[in-house]
Write a protein that holds these residues in place. Structure first.
Motif, mmCIF file in Angstrom:
data_model
loop_
_atom_site.group_PDB
_atom_site.id
_atom_site.type_symbol
_atom_site.label_atom_id
_atom_site.label_comp_id
_atom_site.label_asym_id
_atom_site.label_seq_id
_atom_site.Cartn_x
_atom_site.Cartn_y
_atom_site.Cartn_z
ATOM 1 N N LYS A 173 0.835 -1.202 0.000
ATOM 2 C CA LYS A 173 0.000 0.000 0.000
ATOM 3 C C LYS A 173 0.870 1.252 0.000
ATOM 4 O O LYS A 173 0.598 2.217 -0.720
ATOM 5 C CB LYS A 173 -0.936 -0.006 1.213
ATOM 6 C CG LYS A 173 -1.980 -1.113 1.171
ATOM 7 C CD LYS A 173 -2.946 -1.016 2.356
ATOM 8 C CE LYS A 173 -4.006 -2.099 2.253
ATOM 9 N NZ LYS A 173 -5.048 -1.981 3.280
ATOM 10 N N LEU A 174 1.919 1.215 0.819
ATOM 11 C CA LEU A 174 2.822 2.364 0.901
ATOM 12 C C LEU A 174 3.531 2.585 -0.431
ATOM 13 O O LEU A 174 3.647 3.725 -0.912
ATOM 14 C CB LEU A 174 3.835 2.124 2.019
ATOM 15 C CG LEU A 174 4.728 3.300 2.422
ATOM 16 C CD1 LEU A 174 3.893 4.492 2.840
ATOM 17 C CD2 LEU A 174 5.672 2.874 3.546
ATOM 18 N N ARG A 175 3.986 1.521 -1.065
ATOM 19 C CA ARG A 175 4.659 1.641 -2.363
ATOM 20 C C ARG A 175 3.712 2.168 -3.436
ATOM 21 O O ARG A 175 4.111 2.972 -4.293
ATOM 22 C CB ARG A 175 5.222 0.288 -2.801
ATOM 23 C CG ARG A 175 6.475 -0.162 -2.058
ATOM 24 C CD ARG A 175 7.064 -1.406 -2.711
ATOM 25 N NE ARG A 175 7.578 -1.104 -4.036
ATOM 26 C CZ ARG A 175 7.704 -2.010 -5.015
ATOM 27 N NH1 ARG A 175 7.317 -3.258 -4.815
ATOM 28 N NH2 ARG A 175 8.205 -1.668 -6.194
ATOM 29 N N LEU A 176 2.468 1.717 -3.397
ATOM 30 C CA LEU A 176 1.488 2.182 -4.389
ATOM 31 C C LEU A 176 1.249 3.679 -4.252
ATOM 32 O O LEU A 176 1.191 4.411 -5.256
ATOM 33 C CB LEU A 176 0.174 1.420 -4.223
ATOM 34 C CG LEU A 176 0.172 -0.016 -4.755
ATOM 35 C CD1 LEU A 176 -1.059 -0.772 -4.258
ATOM 36 C CD2 LEU A 176 0.217 -0.029 -6.280
ATOM 37 N N GLY A 236 -7.857 -0.094 9.020
ATOM 38 C CA GLY A 236 -7.023 -1.009 9.794
ATOM 39 C C GLY A 236 -5.655 -0.411 10.080
ATOM 40 O O GLY A 236 -5.205 0.519 9.408
ATOM 41 N N VAL A 237 -4.977 -0.961 11.093
ATOM 42 C CA VAL A 237 -3.639 -0.481 11.420
ATOM 43 C C VAL A 237 -2.694 -0.695 10.235
ATOM 44 O O VAL A 237 -1.712 0.027 10.076
ATOM 45 C CB VAL A 237 -3.115 -1.189 12.688
ATOM 46 C CG1 VAL A 237 -2.916 -2.665 12.448
ATOM 47 C CG2 VAL A 237 -1.829 -0.558 13.180
ATOM 48 N N ASN A 238 -3.007 -1.678 9.378
ATOM 49 C CA ASN A 238 -2.170 -1.901 8.199
ATOM 50 C C ASN A 238 -2.257 -0.748 7.209
ATOM 51 O O ASN A 238 -1.427 -0.612 6.317
ATOM 52 C CB ASN A 238 -2.557 -3.215 7.499
ATOM 53 C CG ASN A 238 -4.010 -3.224 7.055
ATOM 54 O OD1 ASN A 238 -4.860 -2.604 7.678
ATOM 55 N ND2 ASN A 238 -4.295 -3.934 5.984
ATOM 56 N N ASP A 239 -3.273 0.099 7.358
ATOM 57 C CA ASP A 239 -3.418 1.255 6.463
ATOM 58 C C ASP A 239 -2.657 2.481 6.969
ATOM 59 O O ASP A 239 -2.488 3.448 6.226
ATOM 60 C CB ASP A 239 -4.900 1.629 6.318
ATOM 61 C CG ASP A 239 -5.721 0.514 5.711
ATOM 62 O OD1 ASP A 239 -5.241 -0.113 4.754
ATOM 63 O OD2 ASP A 239 -6.849 0.266 6.188
ATOM 64 N N ALA A 240 -2.230 2.478 8.245
ATOM 65 C CA ALA A 240 -1.682 3.683 8.860
ATOM 66 C C ALA A 240 -0.474 4.271 8.117
ATOM 67 O O ALA A 240 -0.436 5.484 7.861
ATOM 68 C CB ALA A 240 -1.335 3.414 10.323
ATOM 69 N N PRO A 241 0.552 3.469 7.727
ATOM 70 C CA PRO A 241 1.691 4.087 7.021
ATOM 71 C C PRO A 241 1.295 4.751 5.712
ATOM 72 O O PRO A 241 1.765 5.849 5.401
ATOM 73 C CB PRO A 241 2.634 2.888 6.781
ATOM 74 C CG PRO A 241 2.272 1.900 7.829
ATOM 75 C CD PRO A 241 0.795 2.040 8.011
ATOM 76 N N SER A 242 0.425 4.099 4.928
ATOM 77 C CA SER A 242 0.042 4.680 3.639
ATOM 78 C C SER A 242 -0.841 5.910 3.834
ATOM 79 O O SER A 242 -0.798 6.847 3.038
ATOM 80 C CB SER A 242 -0.666 3.650 2.761
ATOM 81 O OG SER A 242 -1.715 3.020 3.448
#
Length: 884
Positions: free
Chosen positions: A606-609, A626-632
């Motif tokens: 997600k971050l790379r995209l 979700g927490v997996n979305d936080a960096p992006s």
């Protein structure tokens, strides 16, 4: 470990960690704590209030004003110093108060970690603080527990873990102990339980393989800390604009000083005060305050539409986004599993409605069915309600689920069909991830019945007959059902099957009874987490605004493609995480140009995209929960989090939080952002001619050696009251017609185009020239310096009032009814400014401070005539441009 824990047998994991199923001893724990440290995440350095206040002064225009205040102080001009300092401080305080405290996303992620854990040490089960866990510890998991660290599971009993915050999957993941491929995506690592996730059902034992930063959630916090905030288009534009304006003002001030000293031999003190007066006149010192207030008003309006803005400039940035990257689960969808299709040998049924509300119909060929005329459907509903431990009930006007999401969806279907649980359950076999079915023995009116529900392949193995069209039974056609299962799967549905058989009196139910077979296969349930009802329309609106939408989800490719098609996203297939993993950064930039749907993605993907899109010049808004979305979300130009179902980490990393979790709110937010940008631009186009006119008055006076028509302190007065009245009125202008039909503006475009610059120069000359002409006329006819300057200031002020009327409409004529009806705040602002200007002229203490005096009717009539001339001149210019 040479290979990842999920790819090797548990015995190898224990060996690599120096542990065993009986756990560690105290000595090993002490050694491991020294080596690995505590099982906690690092704390980010927080911005102090003082640092936040200092940041408000980082503006070239403010630097010039601070320098002006220092010089006037050294020259002993106390009043000038105090007024300039007050303007600078007011601007800083407005930004300080509106921006609020910077968020700490890592603190929110820490809240997800379990406070205590059940761990086996020295041969006994004890409870310890989770931060004391070390690799090699053996941990017990039960339903409702938060997983305290990354665990390699070595024993499971019907264990299911809710991982949507990490993987984006709609349903809880079934767990087992079998190793998987080393390159398996996070969502496919069925033998692992990850820190921060929650046990939904069952129990299990696992050995700790990663703690603190070495966990999956720890990797996300590391990524989050490495992501730097991206400057917004407005910030970049204003920085360029401020620098050019400040440098230009200083160069012209230096030119004035040289001319005055060399040609007119003017004293240094007088020259410096005049130069300061010019700098103050040319620089719109009220602009930062107007910008902050305009954005703050936008924040309030956004809040009324359920969009809570955490950074002021994010409101405007939303108006310039070119692409929206959105998560699927909980954002485009409700994260509520729903039965959309029922397939029996007799009919294909369509089920309407979404979520756990039993509102909807069951249709065949578009017509609602009568359950009494469709016994095949009735039997499917019966299995759905009896072979089910979930329930849905209405609380506070909302339907809520108790139990597993998939079971909740099937239970809701039964309620839509009109079937409710009324008979007694005698015994049951709960769902287990190993055999993937649930069975109940129920005492029905016609005798005991075993209701069976589960994975289609497992049920087909236990059936030898199927319900025939029109009633009765026939031999099982396994190939037929496998083809239908495949067809439903390609539509992105999760498929479950239903079967039943008669139960025996006096006999309980066990897995051996189910495995004995002899069941009658009834049909299939097609289940999906469907799009929110309002999403397709919102997607169309956003696309009409020239904004491209890209779905990035951790869910399966077939599910992602099905939802994308349903909401109107383009693209023939979903790009998987494995494909993204294999692509270089340059290849990824090419991929994002051609594809809109991405499935089975990790936080890194997600971050790379997002970075690839930004490298292509896109202004990116990223949504997620979700927490997996936080960096992006933090990397994106605008991060948008879900307020209801979003994790605290996601909300804290985001710029905007949607209180209603509604993607449609983004459409309204984009419209508001575009309106705010238009209004900011109008405010700039209004303020600059005002400052240009004032600067021109002082510049011309210095170049030709004449007495200043207005003093530096009077210039500050005009700037200040303009900023808090007339300029602010433009913040309340409504959206222009067709604003959501326009293409997004290019973020690299200059804040002011050539047409606007010509307008600014034209009006500056009108206002400045008229002010000089009025002052010179009064001086030539014997008026005192105080009277001449007072009327000159009135000319500037009233000229600005008339210019405001025409500036409210960028291209169309201001001679329309909307001039009087569309923005009543503008008339209130004019009234307040005139009251202030009257006080400026007639109140004794104001006269003493600003060297003004009372004037008669002529002192107001002349400014009104000048104002009318300015209004007509600008309207004529707009007419000529429209005709061309």
């Amino acid at each position: 470990m040479e290979a990842p824990a999920h790819a090797i047998d548990t015995s190898e994991v224990f060996t690599a960690l120096g542990s065993r199923p009986e756990g560690l001893n105290s000595e090993a724990v002490t050694t491991a704590l020294e080596r690995y440290g505590e099982n906690s995440l690092p704390r980010a350095e927080e911005e102090t209030s003082f640092q936040r206040l200092l940041r408000q002064f980082r503006d070239p225009m403010i630097y010039v004003l601070i320098a002006a205040a220092v010089v006037t102080g050294l020259l002993g001009e106390v009043v000038d110093t105090v007024v300039i300092a007050a303007v600078v401080l007011i601007n800083a305080l407005v930004g300080y108060l509106q921006e609020g405290k910077a968020a700490d996303a890592l603190a929110a992620i820490r809240e997800m970690l379990s406070p205590a854990s059940e761990v086996r040490r020295d041969g006994s089960w004890i409870t310890v603080d989770s931060d004391q866990l070390v690799p090699g510890d053996v941990v017990r998991l039960r339903a409702g527990d938060k997983v305290p660290a990354d665990l390699r599971l070595f024993k499971t009993t019907s264990l299911r873990v809710e991982e949507s915050a990490l993987t984006g999957e709609s349903v809880a993941a079934d767990k087992n102990t079998r190793p998987v491929a080393a390159d398996a995506p996070l969502g496919d690592r069925s033998c692992m339980a990850f820190s921060g996730t929650t046990v939904a059902a069952g129990s299990g034992l696992g050995v700790v393989t990663g703690t603190g930063q070495d966990t999956e959630i720890g990797r996300i916090t590391t990524m989050l800390g490495e992501v730097e905030r991206v400057e917004t288009p407005l910030t970049r534009s204003m920085a360029r604009f401020s620098s050019i304006l400040a440098v230009g003002a200083l160069l012209l001030a230096v030119l004035m000083v040289i001319v005055s000293v060399v040609i007119y031999d003017t004293g240094w003190a007088e020259v410096l005060m005049s130069a300061i007066g010019f700098a103050v006149a040319a620089i719109p010192e009220g602009l930062p305050a107007v910008m902050a207030i305009t954005l703050a008003l936008g924040v309030q309006k956004m809040a009324a539409r359920n969009a809570i803005t955490r950074r002021l400039d994010s409101v405007e940035t939303l108006g310039s986004v070119t692409t929206i990257c959105t998560d699927k689960t909980g954002t485009l969808t409700k994260n509520e599993m729903t039965v959309r299709a029922i397939h029996t040998r007799e009919h294909n049924y369509e089920v309407t409605g979404t979520g756990y509300s039993p509102e909807g119909q069951i249709l065949v060929d578009g017509a609602a069915v009568d359950l009494g005329e469709h016994p095949d459907l009735e039997r499917m509903a019966e299995v759905a309600v009896y072979a089910n431990d979930a329930s849905v009930e209405k609380r506070d006007d909302e339907w809520t689920l108790n139990g597993e999401p998939t079971d909740g969806g099937i239970c809701t279907f039964a309620l839509k069909a009109g079937v409710d649980k009324s008979e007694k359950r005698i015994a049951g076999v709960p769902f287990d991830s190993d055999f993937k079915y649930m069975a109940t023995l129920d005492d029905m009116p016609d005798g005991r019945v075993i209701h069976l529900k589960g994975a289609p392949d497992r049920l087909l193995e236990r059936c030898d007959r199927q319900r025939a069209p029109g009633g009765g039974t026939e031999p099982l056609d396994k190939a037929y059902w496998e083809e239908e299962i495949e067809a439903m799967g390609t539509r992105g549905m999760r498929v479950l099957a239903a079967a039943w058989r008669d139960g025996e009196e006096g006999r309980e139910l066990a897995t051996t009874d189910v495995d004995a077979g002899g069941f009658l296969f009834l049909g299939l349930y097609g289940i999906i987490d469907p799009p929110r009802d309002e999403v397709p329309e919102a997607v169309r609106t956003v696309q009409e605004a020239g904004i491209r939408i890209r779905m990035i989800t951790g869910d399966h490719a077939s599910t992602a493609s099905a939802i994308a098609k349903e909401i109107g996203l383009r693209g023939d297939r979903a790009i998987t995480g494995a494909e993204l993993e294999a692509a270089t950064d340059e290849e990824l930039q090419s991929i994002v140009r051609d594809h809109d749907v991405y499935a089975r993605t990790s936080p890194e993907h997600k971050l790379r995209l997002v970075r690839a899109l930004q490298a292509n010049g896109e202004v990116v808004a990223m949504t997620g929960d979700g927490v997996n979305d936080a960096p992006s979300l933090k990397q994106a130009d605008v991060g948008v989090a879900m307020g209801n179902k979003g994790t605290e980490a996601t909300k804290d990393a985001a710029d905007v939080v949607l209180a209603d979790d509604n993607f449609a709110t983004i459409s309204a937010a984009v419209k508001m952002g575009r309106t705010i940008y238009d209004n900011l631009r109008k405010a700039i186009v209004f303020m600059l001619p005002t400052n240009g006119g004032q600067g021109l008055v002082i510049f011309v006076a210095m170049l030709v050696g004449m007495t200043l028509p207005i003093t530096p302190l009077q210039v500050l007065w005009v700037n200040l009251i303009t900023a808090v009245t007339l300029s602010l009125a433009l913040s309340f202008e409504p959206a222009e017609p067709g604003i959501m039909k326009r293409r997004p503006r290019d973020p690299e475009d200059a804040l002011l185009d050539s047409e606007v610059i010509l307008r600014i120069l034209f009006v500056s000359v009108l206002l400045g020239g008229a002010t000089i002409a009025v002052f010179q006329y009064l001086q030539m006819n014997g008026s005192s310096l105080e009277v001449s300057r007072t009327i000159a200031v009135n000319t500037l002020v009233v000229g600005q009032v008339f210019y405001l009327f025409t500036a409210r409409f960028s291209r169309v004529s201001a001679l329309r009814k909307e001039l009087f009806t569309a923005n009543p705040v503008s008339w209130l602002s004019v009234g307040i400014m005139l009251v202030l200007q009257i006080a400026f002229c007639y109140l004794p203490f104001m006269q003493d401070a600003f060297e003004t005096t009372g004037v008669g009717w002529f002192g107001w009539a002349v400014p009104v005539v000048v104002g009318i001339i300015v209004f007509l001149a600008v309207e004529t210019d707009k007419l000529i441009r429209r005709l061309n």
